[in-house]
Design a protein around this motif. Sequence first.
Motif, PDB file in Angstrom:
ATOM      1  N   GLU A   1       0.776  -1.172   0.093  1.00  0.00           N
ATOM      2  CA  GLU A   1       0.026   0.110  -0.175  1.00  0.00           C
ATOM      3  C   GLU A   1       0.831   1.287   0.047  1.00  0.00           C
ATOM      4  O   GLU A   1       0.561   2.374  -0.578  1.00  0.00           O
ATOM      5  N   ASP A   2       2.131   1.198   0.682  1.00  0.00           N
ATOM      6  CA  ASP A   2       2.758   2.295   0.640  1.00  0.00           C
ATOM      7  C   ASP A   2       3.590   2.580  -0.625  1.00  0.00           C
ATOM      8  O   ASP A   2       3.795   3.781  -0.935  1.00  0.00           O
ATOM      9  N   LEU A   3       3.987   1.585  -1.221  1.00  0.00           N
ATOM     10  CA  LEU A   3       4.703   1.664  -2.471  1.00  0.00           C
ATOM     11  C   LEU A   3       3.487   2.058  -3.696  1.00  0.00           C
ATOM     12  O   LEU A   3       3.939   2.619  -4.750  1.00  0.00           O
ATOM     13  N   GLN A   4       2.341   1.641  -3.519  1.00  0.00           N
ATOM     14  CA  GLN A   4       1.134   1.763  -4.766  1.00  0.00           C
ATOM     15  C   GLN A   4       1.201   3.250  -5.381  1.00  0.00           C
ATOM     16  O   GLN A   4       1.032   3.379  -6.303  1.00  0.00           O
ATOM     17  N   PRO A   5       1.213   4.353  -4.389  1.00  0.00           N
ATOM     18  CA  PRO A   5       1.218   5.485  -4.867  1.00  0.00           C
ATOM     19  C   PRO A   5       2.480   6.100  -6.039  1.00  0.00           C
ATOM     20  O   PRO A   5       2.295   7.192  -6.596  1.00  0.00           O
ATOM     21  N   TYR A   6       3.517   5.331  -5.796  1.00  0.00           N
ATOM     22  CA  TYR A   6       4.791   5.738  -6.471  1.00  0.00           C
ATOM     23  C   TYR A   6       5.007   4.869  -7.594  1.00  0.00           C
ATOM     24  O   TYR A   6       5.863   5.226  -8.357  1.00  0.00           O
ATOM     25  N   VAL A   7       4.026   4.167  -8.086  1.00  0.00           N
ATOM     26  CA  VAL A   7       4.123   3.317  -9.377  1.00  0.00           C
ATOM     27  C   VAL A   7       4.083   4.543 -10.775  1.00  0.00           C
ATOM     28  O   VAL A   7       3.526   5.487 -10.466  1.00  0.00           O
ATOM     29  N   GLY A   8       5.130   4.395 -11.640  1.00  0.00           N
ATOM     30  CA  GLY A   8       5.431   5.301 -12.471  1.00  0.00           C
ATOM     31  C   GLY A   8       6.344   6.259 -12.185  1.00  0.00           C
ATOM     32  O   GLY A   8       6.680   7.239 -12.981  1.00  0.00           O
ATOM     33  N   THR A   9       6.928   6.137 -10.909  1.00  0.00           N
ATOM     34  CA  THR A   9       7.818   7.317 -10.418  1.00  0.00           C
ATOM     35  C   THR A   9       9.208   6.806 -10.384  1.00  0.00           C
ATOM     36  O   THR A   9       9.546   5.520 -10.143  1.00  0.00           O
ATOM     37  N   GLU A  10      10.445   7.702 -10.679  1.00  0.00           N
ATOM     38  CA  GLU A  10      11.684   7.370 -10.658  1.00  0.00           C
ATOM     39  C   GLU A  10      12.073   6.860  -9.348  1.00  0.00           C
ATOM     40  O   GLU A  10      11.722   7.604  -8.335  1.00  0.00           O
TER      41      GLU A  10
END
Length: 91
Positions: free
Chosen positions: A12-21
């Motif tokens: 859940e913590d990683l999910q918002p960073y999908v597509g991020t460097e």
Amino acid sequence: MSARKVLAGIKEDLQPYVGTEIRLKANRGRKKIVEKAGVLESTYPNIFVVKVNERSVERRISFSYADILTEAVILTVSKEGKDVTFIQGKA
């Protein structure tokens, strides 16, 4: 807290960073530490995938959320000028 809830929390913590460097530092054992930069491509129930460009070759590397929990992999995400580091399931 159960292990499944901890691993689900990491996802859940990683999910918002999908597509991020991101930058990652992976301990591959026997004093072999790999440092790479890439894009967090996707998250799945048990793993996450990082897309890396090396010498004009595009690769995908997958890691489990347990790798973050055991500190075998340390992720650093830069968002809005701030670095967020994932260590032991905490952002």
